[in-house]
Motif scaffolding. Structure first.
Motif, PDB file in Angstrom:
ATOM      1  N   LEU A  43       0.839  -1.193   0.000  1.00 31.71           N
ATOM      2  CA  LEU A  43       0.000   0.000   0.000  1.00 31.71           C
ATOM      3  C   LEU A  43       0.873   1.241   0.000  1.00 31.71           C
ATOM      4  O   LEU A  43       2.087   1.184   0.259  1.00 31.71           O
ATOM      5  N   VAL A  44       0.244   2.388  -0.223  1.00 30.98           N
ATOM      6  CA  VAL A  44       0.997   3.641  -0.317  1.00 30.98           C
ATOM      7  C   VAL A  44       1.798   3.895   0.955  1.00 30.98           C
ATOM      8  O   VAL A  44       2.964   4.280   0.911  1.00 30.98           O
ATOM      9  N   GLY A  45       1.206   3.677   2.111  1.00 31.81           N
ATOM     10  CA  GLY A  45       1.888   3.997   3.364  1.00 31.81           C
ATOM     11  C   GLY A  45       2.700   2.857   3.946  1.00 31.81           C
ATOM     12  O   GLY A  45       3.300   3.017   5.017  1.00 31.81           O
ATOM     13  N   ALA A  46       2.755   1.697   3.263  1.00 33.41           N
ATOM     14  CA  ALA A  46       3.422   0.528   3.840  1.00 33.41           C
ATOM     15  C   ALA A  46       4.933   0.710   4.015  1.00 33.41           C
ATOM     16  O   ALA A  46       5.468   0.363   5.071  1.00 33.41           O
ATOM     17  N   PRO A  47       5.675   1.238   3.026  1.00 34.28           N
ATOM     18  CA  PRO A  47       7.119   1.412   3.246  1.00 34.28           C
ATOM     19  C   PRO A  47       7.414   2.322   4.432  1.00 34.28           C
ATOM     20  O   PRO A  47       8.323   2.036   5.222  1.00 34.28           O
ATOM     21  N   ARG A  48       6.648   3.399   4.567  1.00 35.94           N
ATOM     22  CA  ARG A  48       6.845   4.292   5.710  1.00 35.94           C
ATOM     23  C   ARG A  48       6.523   3.567   7.019  1.00 35.94           C
ATOM     24  O   ARG A  48       7.252   3.713   8.001  1.00 35.94           O
ATOM     25  N   ALA A  49       5.452   2.779   7.023  1.00 37.44           N
ATOM     26  CA  ALA A  49       5.083   2.053   8.239  1.00 37.44           C
ATOM     27  C   ALA A  49       6.171   1.057   8.622  1.00 37.44           C
ATOM     28  O   ALA A  49       6.519   0.937   9.809  1.00 37.44           O
ATOM     29  N   ARG A  50       6.717   0.344   7.629  1.00 34.98           N
ATOM     30  CA  ARG A  50       7.781  -0.615   7.931  1.00 34.98           C
ATOM     31  C   ARG A  50       9.023   0.098   8.458  1.00 34.98           C
ATOM     32  O   ARG A  50       9.664  -0.360   9.415  1.00 34.98           O
ATOM     33  N   ALA A  51       9.363   1.232   7.843  1.00 30.82           N
ATOM     34  CA  ALA A  51      10.523   1.991   8.309  1.00 30.82           C
ATOM     35  C   ALA A  51      10.294   2.525   9.721  1.00 30.82           C
ATOM     36  O   ALA A  51      11.191   2.470  10.572  1.00 30.82           O
ATOM     37  N   ASN A  52       9.091   3.027   9.978  1.00 25.92           N
ATOM     38  CA  ASN A  52       8.774   3.539  11.312  1.00 25.92           C
ATOM     39  C   ASN A  52       8.820   2.425  12.354  1.00 25.92           C
ATOM     40  O   ASN A  52       9.315   2.614  13.467  1.00 25.92           O
ATOM     41  N   ARG A  53       8.268   1.262  11.989  1.00 28.36           N
ATOM     42  CA  ARG A  53       8.311   0.127  12.926  1.00 28.36           C
ATOM     43  C   ARG A  53       9.749  -0.273  13.224  1.00 28.36           C
ATOM     44  O   ARG A  53      10.128  -0.473  14.389  1.00 28.36           O
ATOM     45  N   ASP A  54      10.575  -0.391  12.184  1.00 26.14           N
ATOM     46  CA  ASP A  54      11.964  -0.802  12.393  1.00 26.14           C
ATOM     47  C   ASP A  54      12.725   0.223  13.219  1.00 26.14           C
ATOM     48  O   ASP A  54      13.522  -0.134  14.102  1.00 26.14           O
ATOM     49  N   GLU A  55      12.481   1.503  12.943  1.00 26.52           N
ATOM     50  CA  GLU A  55      13.161   2.554  13.694  1.00 26.52           C
ATOM     51  C   GLU A  55      12.721   2.543  15.159  1.00 26.52           C
ATOM     52  O   GLU A  55      13.547   2.646  16.080  1.00 26.52           O
ATOM     53  N   LEU A  56      11.428   2.401  15.373  1.00 28.36           N
ATOM     54  CA  LEU A  56      10.912   2.385  16.737  1.00 28.36           C
ATOM     55  C   LEU A  56      11.422   1.165  17.484  1.00 28.36           C
ATOM     56  O   LEU A  56      11.825   1.252  18.656  1.00 28.36           O
ATOM     57  N   LEU A  57      11.433   0.021  16.814  1.00 36.33           N
ATOM     58  CA  LEU A  57      11.933  -1.196  17.445  1.00 36.33           C
ATOM     59  C   LEU A  57      13.406  -1.049  17.808  1.00 36.33           C
ATOM     60  O   LEU A  57      13.843  -1.493  18.886  1.00 36.33           O
ATOM     61  N   ALA A  58      14.179  -0.421  16.917  1.00 35.87           N
ATOM     62  CA  ALA A  58      15.593  -0.191  17.209  1.00 35.87           C
ATOM     63  C   ALA A  58      15.753   0.722  18.414  1.00 35.87           C
ATOM     64  O   ALA A  58      16.608   0.487  19.284  1.00 35.87           O
ATOM     65  N   GLN A  59      14.934   1.766  18.496  1.00 37.07           N
ATOM     66  CA  GLN A  59      15.040   2.676  19.650  1.00 37.07           C
ATOM     67  C   GLN A  59      14.646   1.980  20.946  1.00 37.07           C
ATOM     68  O   GLN A  59      15.244   2.222  21.994  1.00 37.07           O
ATOM     69  N   LEU A  60      13.622   1.139  20.889  1.00 34.30           N
ATOM     70  CA  LEU A  60      13.191   0.434  22.098  1.00 34.30           C
ATOM     71  C   LEU A  60      14.230  -0.599  22.529  1.00 34.30           C
ATOM     72  O   LEU A  60      14.591  -0.672  23.707  1.00 34.30           O
ATOM     73  N   CYS A 195      19.703   5.306  16.652  1.00 31.77           N
ATOM     74  CA  CYS A 195      18.573   5.041  17.547  1.00 31.77           C
ATOM     75  C   CYS A 195      19.023   4.564  18.919  1.00 31.77           C
ATOM     76  O   CYS A 195      18.236   4.559  19.857  1.00 31.77           O
ATOM     77  N   ALA A 196      20.287   4.125  19.059  1.00 32.82           N
ATOM     78  CA  ALA A 196      20.789   3.617  20.335  1.00 32.82           C
ATOM     79  C   ALA A 196      21.423   4.705  21.187  1.00 32.82           C
ATOM     80  O   ALA A 196      21.926   4.428  22.278  1.00 32.82           O
ATOM     81  N   ALA A 197      21.394   5.944  20.726  1.00 36.08           N
ATOM     82  CA  ALA A 197      22.177   7.004  21.364  1.00 36.08           C
ATOM     83  C   ALA A 197      21.434   7.709  22.491  1.00 36.08           C
ATOM     84  O   ALA A 197      20.232   7.959  22.409  1.00 36.08           O
ATOM     85  N   ASP A 198      22.192   8.042  23.552  1.00 34.14           N
ATOM     86  CA  ASP A 198      21.729   9.032  24.531  1.00 34.14           C
ATOM     87  C   ASP A 198      21.887  10.424  23.934  1.00 34.14           C
ATOM     88  O   ASP A 198      21.075  11.317  24.192  1.00 34.14           O
ATOM     89  N   ILE A 199      22.976  10.587  23.192  1.00 37.34           N
ATOM     90  CA  ILE A 199      23.311  11.887  22.591  1.00 37.34           C
ATOM     91  C   ILE A 199      23.566  11.659  21.106  1.00 37.34           C
ATOM     92  O   ILE A 199      24.340  10.782  20.729  1.00 37.34           O
ATOM     93  N   TRP A 200      22.913  12.457  20.285  1.00 36.18           N
ATOM     94  CA  TRP A 200      23.183  12.425  18.849  1.00 36.18           C
ATOM     95  C   TRP A 200      24.198  13.518  18.532  1.00 36.18           C
ATOM     96  O   TRP A 200      23.942  14.698  18.769  1.00 36.18           O
TER      97      TRP A 200
END
Length: 549
Positions: A43-60, A195-200
């Motif tokens: 779907l149109v928003g699927a690549p963004r959703a997958r990227a957001n999920r991966d980024e959020l999962l990495a941060q968590l 995504c693993a940083a305390d400080i960027w």
């Protein structure tokens, strides 16, 4: 030079981390829901959703959960930026010796390097942060030579650990690959590390500070409200004032005017990739990082800002993921409904054709007209089975064509494998043929059972009875005489009962044949396992976390 007077660029109010077990439990549950979310349909928003999920999962996984569990662990400052920004040189210079490869060939940094004080090594030797990366330890060395360890071959996901006593305790530096690397794996890894940083620590250059890549990172940092510092590297001394002013204006316009920023002049060491700048060139940045690591209030503020920035961002990011999950399920329902509609329609058409006697046509009709003089019961059954199978195959072909037409209008149907099917229909022909022949065999068994009370000498042939039942069921008005002949041979009561049994059996096997082909068509979609639960589960997990906060 430091462009902002504030030590950390934020409010002086000290914020402490909330590390209650209930909050960690709620966060872990939320993390599991995010990991379980899938967006397989294109779907149109699927690549963004997958990227957001991966980024959020990495941060968590790489930052938030480890940080809340171990608030006393060293601050991790990830040095990121675009190709040729001088990240490795900056890290080497902050440490005081070459620990990360720097050079004029790009992209230089492939294996990320984490540098910490020897007494802090235990925080990074396990999988507390960046659990997806294997550890490769480098011994503390007294020389400036760079040594690459086994396992650092290209493409391997390895984190190389360096320990140096020139770095203050409580601070770790991580030299990340280029965020715009030509190597896709490097770009993905760079995003994970940030995504693993305390400080960027975002590094750009006098020549590229207006490029899209560093500004994308800066906007992301602002959106997540992380502890951020920018370094304007390799600035010719002739234009340092003007470039710094223009860069500062761009930061202010982007709402990042309070972010601490440092300027590093262009020197021969940076120009030729020597890997080490004079200590004075990075003294203020080093002092700023040391202050954050060792001053308790500043340390708490830096950690809490980044941690709560991620937590607060969940209020918008989780509903966005939930919305994308709902869109996936809605698309899957539309695809399924198109298949169900096409096959239901064809099922109705087949029943109507059967009532009209459409099976008793062509060779089957010819056989019936020549029965029993020039055609045996077995040959008549063969012709009827073949005609029935042809009718079903025609229905499946028409249903698949209707599905194709409907799915071509659906972007979700472009998922790999969904539109793939056997154009020759050999598989469907084989499956339908087996089902129809099975119906014939069971019908013959019913006939044998019905004839069991007859004397062997006077009992009609079971195949003849089965042929007459099949003809009566499939031939419509043209086969009225088949029913009459059946009644003459076995009696009206038994004939009626056998026709009822055969009719129910026919309905069952026809439905089974069409369901099998329907399920075959839906199998690739079912394999994607698009379910309705993720939307509600993501929102519920966020709600529980918000209550715990």
């Amino acid at each position: 030079m430091l462009q902002k007077a504030s030590k950390i660029g934020h409010s002086s109010h000290v914020v402490t981390l909330d590390v209650r077990p209930q909050l960690l439990d709620a966060l872990s549950a939320l993390r599991d829901r995010v990991a379980a979310a899938r967006f397989p349909l294109p779907l149109v928003g699927a690549p963004r959703a997958r990227a957001n999920r991966d980024e959020l999962l990495a941060q968590l996984d790489d930052y938030l959960v480890p940080r809340l569990k171990d608030p006393e662990a060293p601050l991790l400052a990830v040095v990121g930026g675009s190709t040729g920004a001088g990240k490795s040189t900056l890290v080497n210079s902050l440490v005081g010796r070459r620990v990360s490869e720097a050079g004029v060939l790009r992209p230089t940094t492939r294996t990320p390097v984490l540098v910490c004080h020897p007494e802090d090594h235990h925080w990074f030797s396990g999988m507390r942060v960046l659990p997806a990366l294997k550890r490769a330890w480098a011994p503390q060395r007294g020389t400036g030579d760079n040594v690459f360890l086994p396992g650092e071959e290209k493409g391997s996901r390895v984190l190389r650990i360096e320990t140096v006593d020139t770095l203050p305790r409580g601070l770790a530096l991580l030299d990340a690959p280029d965020v715009d690397s030509l190597v896709a794996d490097n770009r993905v890894l760079a995003a994970e590390l940030i995504c693993a940083a305390d400080i960027w620590v975002m590094v750009t250059t006098a020549a590229r500070y207006a490029d899209a890549v560093p500004w994308h990172l800066l906007r992301t940092a602002k959106e997540h409200d992380v502890t951020l510092v920018t370094v304007l590297d390799r600035v010719p001394h002739q234009v340092v004032t003007e470039v710094s002013r223009q860069y500062g204006a761009l930061l202010t316009k982007a709402g990042l005017g309070e972010v601490p920023r440092f300027t590093v002049p262009e020197l021969p060491e940076s120009a030729w990739g020597g890997g080490l700048l004079p200590a004075t060139a990075v003294a203020e940045l080093r002092e700023w990082l040391t202050y954050l690591a060792q001053e308790p209030g500043a340390r708490q503020q830096a950690m809490a800002r980044t941690a709560y920035g991620v937590l607060n961002s969940l209020k918008s990011r989780m509903p966005e993921l939930a919305s994308a999950a709902a869109a996936q399920y809605a698309a899957a329902l539309r695809l399924t409904a198109a298949v169900d509609g096409a096959y239901d329609s064809e099922h109705t058409r087949v029943r109507n054709r059967l009532q009209a006697g459409a099976v008793l046509a062509g060779d089957a009709l010819k056989r019936w007209r020549s029965y029993p003089l020039d055609c045996t019961a077995g040959e008549l059954l063969d012709a009827l089975v073949e005609s029935l199978a042809a009718l079903l195959l025609c229905a499946v072909t028409a249903a698949d064509e209707r599905v194709d037409e409907a799915w071509r209008r659906e972007p979700a149907a472009r998922a790999p494998g969904l539109m793939d099917r056997d154009p020759s229909l050999e598989g469907a022909e084989h499956r339908i043929g087996m089902t129809v022949r099975r119906w014939r065999r069971v019908l013959e068994e019913y006939a044998e059972e019905e004839l069991r009370p007859f004397d062997k000498g006077s009992a009609p042939d079971a195949e003849v009875v089965a042929a007459l039942v099949a003809t009566a069921l499939l031939g419509g008005r043209r086969a009225r005489s088949a029913g009459e002949g059946l009644a003459e041979r076995i009696g009206a009561h038994r004939a009626l009962r056998l026709r009822d049994q055969g009719g129910r059996l026919l309905t069952e096997y026809l439905g089974q044949a069409l369901r099998t082909e329907r399920d075959r068509r839906l199998a690739p979609l079912d394999a994607l396992d698009v379910q309705p639960e993720p939307q509600a589960e993501l929102i519920a997990a966020l709600s529980v976390l918000q209550k715990e906060r």
